[in-house]
Design a protein around this motif. Sequence first.
Motif, PDB file in Angstrom:
ATOM      1  N   ALA A 158      19.683 -16.203  -0.738  1.00 29.39           N
ATOM      2  CA  ALA A 158      18.605 -15.569  -1.214  1.00 29.39           C
ATOM      3  C   ALA A 158      17.510 -15.723  -0.515  1.00 29.39           C
ATOM      4  O   ALA A 158      16.879 -16.840  -0.439  1.00 29.39           O
ATOM      5  CB  ALA A 158      18.627 -15.598  -2.626  1.00 29.39           C
ATOM      6  N   ILE A 159      16.516 -14.690   0.005  1.00 30.07           N
ATOM      7  CA  ILE A 159      15.248 -14.986   0.376  1.00 30.07           C
ATOM      8  C   ILE A 159      14.318 -14.194  -0.373  1.00 30.07           C
ATOM      9  O   ILE A 159      14.558 -12.948  -0.829  1.00 30.07           O
ATOM     10  CB  ILE A 159      15.285 -14.074   1.834  1.00 30.07           C
ATOM     11  CG1 ILE A 159      16.511 -14.531   2.790  1.00 30.07           C
ATOM     12  CG2 ILE A 159      14.013 -14.304   2.649  1.00 30.07           C
ATOM     13  CD1 ILE A 159      16.552 -15.826   3.047  1.00 30.07           C
ATOM     14  N   ALA A 160      13.141 -15.183  -1.085  1.00 31.42           N
ATOM     15  CA  ALA A 160      12.234 -14.661  -1.997  1.00 31.42           C
ATOM     16  C   ALA A 160      11.445 -13.585  -1.240  1.00 31.42           C
ATOM     17  O   ALA A 160      10.961 -13.777  -0.105  1.00 31.42           O
ATOM     18  CB  ALA A 160      11.736 -15.801  -2.557  1.00 31.42           C
ATOM     19  N   LEU A 161      11.142 -12.581  -1.824  1.00 30.57           N
ATOM     20  CA  LEU A 161      10.033 -11.862  -1.690  1.00 30.57           C
ATOM     21  C   LEU A 161       8.850 -11.583  -2.639  1.00 30.57           C
ATOM     22  O   LEU A 161       9.157 -11.739  -3.664  1.00 30.57           O
ATOM     23  CB  LEU A 161      10.613 -10.204  -1.476  1.00 30.57           C
ATOM     24  CG  LEU A 161      11.772  -9.970  -0.498  1.00 30.57           C
ATOM     25  CD1 LEU A 161      12.452  -8.643  -0.972  1.00 30.57           C
ATOM     26  CD2 LEU A 161      11.457 -10.036   0.742  1.00 30.57           C
ATOM     27  N   SER A 162       7.592 -11.474  -2.070  1.00 37.19           N
ATOM     28  CA  SER A 162       6.360 -11.263  -2.903  1.00 37.19           C
ATOM     29  C   SER A 162       6.609  -9.835  -3.710  1.00 37.19           C
ATOM     30  O   SER A 162       7.342  -9.070  -3.221  1.00 37.19           O
ATOM     31  CB  SER A 162       5.042 -11.319  -2.218  1.00 37.19           C
ATOM     32  OG  SER A 162       5.038 -10.288  -1.532  1.00 37.19           O
ATOM     33  N   GLY A 163       5.835  -9.619  -4.726  1.00 39.44           N
ATOM     34  CA  GLY A 163       5.821  -8.215  -5.216  1.00 39.44           C
ATOM     35  C   GLY A 163       5.472  -7.101  -4.309  1.00 39.44           C
ATOM     36  O   GLY A 163       6.259  -6.090  -4.441  1.00 39.44           O
ATOM     37  N   ALA A 164       4.550  -7.325  -3.418  1.00 39.34           N
ATOM     38  CA  ALA A 164       4.070  -6.367  -2.338  1.00 39.34           C
ATOM     39  C   ALA A 164       5.314  -6.115  -1.375  1.00 39.34           C
ATOM     40  O   ALA A 164       5.597  -4.957  -1.069  1.00 39.34           O
ATOM     41  CB  ALA A 164       2.937  -6.617  -1.810  1.00 39.34           C
ATOM     42  N   GLU A 165       5.783  -7.299  -0.883  1.00 46.32           N
ATOM     43  CA  GLU A 165       6.861  -7.113   0.008  1.00 46.32           C
ATOM     44  C   GLU A 165       8.079  -6.325  -0.583  1.00 46.32           C
ATOM     45  O   GLU A 165       8.673  -5.442   0.106  1.00 46.32           O
ATOM     46  CB  GLU A 165       7.322  -8.367   0.381  1.00 46.32           C
ATOM     47  CG  GLU A 165       6.522  -9.185   1.308  1.00 46.32           C
ATOM     48  CD  GLU A 165       6.633 -10.629   1.569  1.00 46.32           C
ATOM     49  OE1 GLU A 165       5.938 -11.320   2.323  1.00 46.32           O
ATOM     50  OE2 GLU A 165       7.685 -11.436   0.811  1.00 46.32           O
ATOM     51  N   TYR A 166       8.358  -6.519  -1.614  1.00 52.11           N
ATOM     52  CA  TYR A 166       9.541  -5.926  -2.374  1.00 52.11           C
ATOM     53  C   TYR A 166       9.339  -4.476  -2.443  1.00 52.11           C
ATOM     54  O   TYR A 166       9.971  -3.598  -2.140  1.00 52.11           O
ATOM     55  CB  TYR A 166       9.973  -6.445  -3.705  1.00 52.11           C
ATOM     56  CG  TYR A 166      11.006  -5.672  -4.538  1.00 52.11           C
ATOM     57  CD1 TYR A 166      12.396  -6.007  -3.987  1.00 52.11           C
ATOM     58  CD2 TYR A 166      10.539  -4.797  -5.408  1.00 52.11           C
ATOM     59  CE1 TYR A 166      13.388  -5.011  -4.860  1.00 52.11           C
ATOM     60  CE2 TYR A 166      11.714  -3.919  -6.243  1.00 52.11           C
ATOM     61  CZ  TYR A 166      13.046  -4.192  -5.776  1.00 52.11           C
ATOM     62  OH  TYR A 166      14.017  -3.400  -6.380  1.00 52.11           O
ATOM     63  N   ARG A 167       8.148  -4.184  -3.072  1.00 54.35           N
ATOM     64  CA  ARG A 167       7.834  -2.858  -3.167  1.00 54.35           C
ATOM     65  C   ARG A 167       7.838  -1.978  -1.846  1.00 54.35           C
ATOM     66  O   ARG A 167       8.544  -0.598  -1.972  1.00 54.35           O
ATOM     67  CB  ARG A 167       6.417  -2.516  -3.851  1.00 54.35           C
ATOM     68  CG  ARG A 167       6.400  -2.970  -5.356  1.00 54.35           C
ATOM     69  CD  ARG A 167       4.955  -2.516  -5.982  1.00 54.35           C
ATOM     70  NE  ARG A 167       3.982  -3.003  -5.212  1.00 54.35           N
ATOM     71  CZ  ARG A 167       3.495  -4.172  -5.532  1.00 54.35           C
ATOM     72  NH1 ARG A 167       4.059  -4.961  -6.576  1.00 54.35           N
ATOM     73  NH2 ARG A 167       2.398  -4.388  -5.006  1.00 54.35           N
ATOM     74  N   LEU A 168       7.351  -2.580  -0.778  1.00 53.74           N
ATOM     75  CA  LEU A 168       7.420  -1.819   0.474  1.00 53.74           C
ATOM     76  C   LEU A 168       8.783  -1.766   0.944  1.00 53.74           C
ATOM     77  O   LEU A 168       9.139  -0.512   1.331  1.00 53.74           O
ATOM     78  CB  LEU A 168       6.605  -2.514   1.506  1.00 53.74           C
ATOM     79  CG  LEU A 168       6.425  -1.782   2.907  1.00 53.74           C
ATOM     80  CD1 LEU A 168       5.805  -0.508   2.719  1.00 53.74           C
ATOM     81  CD2 LEU A 168       5.925  -2.663   3.807  1.00 53.74           C
ATOM     82  N   LEU A 169       9.641  -2.643   0.823  1.00 47.49           N
ATOM     83  CA  LEU A 169      10.855  -2.721   1.440  1.00 47.49           C
ATOM     84  C   LEU A 169      11.761  -1.591   0.497  1.00 47.49           C
ATOM     85  O   LEU A 169      12.571  -0.859   1.281  1.00 47.49           O
ATOM     86  CB  LEU A 169      11.600  -4.045   1.332  1.00 47.49           C
ATOM     87  CG  LEU A 169      13.017  -4.074   2.030  1.00 47.49           C
ATOM     88  CD1 LEU A 169      12.986  -3.482   3.329  1.00 47.49           C
ATOM     89  CD2 LEU A 169      13.617  -5.472   1.668  1.00 47.49           C
ATOM     90  N   ARG A 170      11.576  -1.566  -0.698  1.00 47.50           N
ATOM     91  CA  ARG A 170      12.279  -0.729  -1.797  1.00 47.50           C
ATOM     92  C   ARG A 170      11.652   0.611  -1.090  1.00 47.50           C
ATOM     93  O   ARG A 170      12.857   1.369  -1.426  1.00 47.50           O
ATOM     94  CB  ARG A 170      11.983  -1.055  -3.125  1.00 47.50           C
ATOM     95  CG  ARG A 170      12.782  -0.134  -4.013  1.00 47.50           C
ATOM     96  CD  ARG A 170      14.184  -0.384  -4.086  1.00 47.50           C
ATOM     97  NE  ARG A 170      14.990   0.466  -4.665  1.00 47.50           N
ATOM     98  CZ  ARG A 170      15.524   0.390  -5.856  1.00 47.50           C
ATOM     99  NH1 ARG A 170      14.546  -0.497  -6.775  1.00 47.50           N
ATOM    100  NH2 ARG A 170      16.124   1.377  -6.418  1.00 47.50           N
ATOM    101  N   VAL A 171      10.873   1.007  -0.994  1.00 47.32           N
ATOM    102  CA  VAL A 171      10.360   2.362  -0.362  1.00 47.32           C
ATOM    103  C   VAL A 171      11.336   2.538   0.966  1.00 47.32           C
ATOM    104  O   VAL A 171      11.467   3.850   0.797  1.00 47.32           O
ATOM    105  CB  VAL A 171       8.852   2.648  -0.320  1.00 47.32           C
ATOM    106  CG1 VAL A 171       8.533   3.656   0.734  1.00 47.32           C
ATOM    107  CG2 VAL A 171       8.145   2.468  -1.451  1.00 47.32           C
ATOM    108  N   PHE A 172      11.102   1.870   1.698  1.00 44.46           N
ATOM    109  CA  PHE A 172      11.894   1.781   2.934  1.00 44.46           C
ATOM    110  C   PHE A 172      13.241   2.333   2.781  1.00 44.46           C
ATOM    111  O   PHE A 172      13.963   3.443   3.144  1.00 44.46           O
ATOM    112  CB  PHE A 172      11.623   0.784   3.938  1.00 44.46           C
ATOM    113  CG  PHE A 172      10.403   0.933   4.689  1.00 44.46           C
ATOM    114  CD1 PHE A 172       9.964   2.097   5.626  1.00 44.46           C
ATOM    115  CD2 PHE A 172       9.568  -0.161   4.710  1.00 44.46           C
ATOM    116  CE1 PHE A 172       8.796   2.196   6.129  1.00 44.46           C
ATOM    117  CE2 PHE A 172       8.502  -0.180   5.492  1.00 44.46           C
ATOM    118  CZ  PHE A 172       8.206   0.953   6.267  1.00 44.46           C
TER     119      PHE A 172
END
Length: 245
Positions: free
Chosen positions: A161-175
């Motif tokens: 598992a690779i941890a993501l910050s909240g902002a990183e997760y939101r951006l990746l989720r949009v993509f």
Amino acid sequence: MEHIDHILIVDDDREIRELVSAYLKKNGLRVTAVADGRQMRTFLEANAVDLIILDLMMPGDDGLVLSRELRVGRHKGTPIVMLTARSDEMDRIIGLEMGADDYIAKPFSARELLARIKAVLRRARMLPANLQVSEAGQLLRFGQWRLDTTARHLIDAGGTAIALSGAEYRLLRVFVDHPQRVLNRDQLLNLTQGREAELFDRSIDLLVSRVRQRLGDDAREPTYIKTVRSEGYVFSVPVEIVELR
């Protein structure tokens, strides 16, 4: 019975706690206010909240430390609005990278803070436009990666598992919700932060760079997030939903 949103304020300034609490309660919200990270932890051990207002500059554990702690604990999905007396651009970027969902600089109007709270809660509860992945036990798979939408972290080919910050997760989720579609900076800002958040275009470029690093993507010849000159970015690999048994 209608749900009343519960807001937790974490700020060492008593006057701010009292003024903000009074205004939010007047506008129909349930509010709890504490002075520091220790009190925050004690309260959250036995209570759930809908959003946390977190001061950046506090004695002891500051807002960045507490935000990072929240993002890896049982309250990792709780939205965070960061407060700070500092309006430096780098502070805003760091706050978002540490998991804050929005950022507002002191002095601020209580009316603006309420608008930010409503906007963040609305975004947090908004289902994706297409994939509609929100149930436990589902992953999004692309290339050699999987994105756990419940734990909000990446899983590599070896199962790490690779941890993501909240902002990183939101951006990746949009993509991954919009694969193989060119998205410009305005669209990315709107989909990740909302128009109410007064962010700046360079924050998206920085987050794209950080997400590429998480994915092991070479910025010069990226596999996953490609730059489309004068247009924006495109997530260039197909995405599929994986059901876990």
